[in-house]
Write an enzyme that holds these catalytic residues in place. Sequence first.
Site, PDB file in Angstrom:
ATOM      1  N   ASN A 148       0.776  -1.231   0.000  1.00 45.83           N
ATOM      2  CA  ASN A 148       0.000   0.000   0.000  1.00 45.83           C
ATOM      3  C   ASN A 148       0.811   1.288   0.000  1.00 45.83           C
ATOM      4  OD1 ASN A 148      -2.865  -1.106   0.383  1.00 45.83           O
ATOM      5  ND2 ASN A 148      -1.738  -2.133   1.997  1.00 45.83           N
ATOM      6  N   ILE A 149       2.083   1.250   0.337  1.00 47.31           N
ATOM      7  CA  ILE A 149       2.868   2.486   0.365  1.00 47.31           C
ATOM      8  C   ILE A 149       3.105   2.967  -1.063  1.00 47.31           C
ATOM      9  CG2 ILE A 149       5.148   3.454   0.790  1.00 47.31           C
ATOM     10  CD1 ILE A 149       5.287   2.076   3.358  1.00 47.31           C
ATOM     11  N   ARG A 153       4.652   9.082  -2.909  1.00 53.80           N
ATOM     12  CA  ARG A 153       4.481   9.800  -1.639  1.00 53.80           C
ATOM     13  C   ARG A 153       5.791   9.812  -0.853  1.00 53.80           C
ATOM     14  NH1 ARG A 153      -1.097   9.540  -0.179  1.00 53.80           N
ATOM     15  NH2 ARG A 153      -2.237  10.065  -2.086  1.00 53.80           N
ATOM     16  N   CYS A 173       3.971   9.622  12.062  1.00 54.56           N
ATOM     17  CA  CYS A 173       2.765   8.913  11.656  1.00 54.56           C
ATOM     18  C   CYS A 173       1.956   8.706  12.939  1.00 54.56           C
ATOM     19  CB  CYS A 173       3.093   7.615  10.934  1.00 54.56           C
ATOM     20  SG  CYS A 173       4.209   6.499  11.827  1.00 54.56           S
TER      21      CYS A 173
END
Length: 235
Positions: A148-149, A153, A173
Site C-alpha cells: 500500500n505504500i 508519496r 505517523c
Amino acid sequence: MKQEAATSIVVTQEDVLHHYKEPPPRREDDPPALAASLSLPSSLSEDDGDAMPQPSSYAVLPRREGELVSAEELLLVPPLNFAMVDHGVYRSGFPDASNLPFLETLRLRSVLCLCPEPYPEANLEFLRAHGIKLFQFGIDGSKEPFVNIPEDRIREALEVILDASNHPVLIHCKRGKHRTGCVVGCFRKLQRWCLTSIFDEYQRFAAAKTRVSDLRFMELFDVSSIKHLAFESSV
C-alpha cells in the site's frame, strides 16, 4: 539516628533537549556520510502490543530570574517514539496536546505527517500560532504497507526532508514505527547507510512488530532519481 539530608536535582531545559537531540557516536563500520544512529530506551525493545506506551516526562526549570513557574509549565512530554534523525530532522508518533509544549522548544519550521486522516484542529492551531508549515502525505497504515505504500508519496516526503529551508522538521505517523520508519530508512539510503544499519534502526522502533514487507520496501526503493536533491541539500 541522624538522617541524611535529601539531595534535590534540577533538570534544565537544555539538559532535556540535549538528551533527545545529541546523536551518539558513529559506528566504525558505517560510511563517512552516515549520520549517527539512534539509541532508544530499553523499554522500546519489547513488544508493547496495541497499548500506547507512556512517553517519558521531565520536570524542566527554565532559567528565568525572579519569575515563578507553575508545575504544569515545568512538565515537558515528548511524543511517543520521539528521537533525532539528523541535525534539524526529528521523528515521532502522533503528537497530542500534552506534547505541544515540548515541540515548542524545538522551534520547528515544518511538520511532515504521514497519516491520511484530517489533522486535528488543536494541532493545526498550534502550527498556525508558531508559523509551522504542515506537509501531509497520507499513507495507509495497514498491516502490509509494502503493498500500500505509494512510492511517489515517499519521494515527495524525502524532498521535504532534504530541503533545508523546512528545518527543523518533525516526521510522524501514528506511532512513529512503520510509515515513519520506511521514510527514514529511504532517507538513510540517500545518506549511503548500509542495509544492515538501516534495518537495525527500523527494528529499534518497530521491535517485535517489525514487518518484513517494510524491510523489503526499503531494500528495493530506488533513490537514484533524487540523489541530486541530496547533493544540493548538503551544499
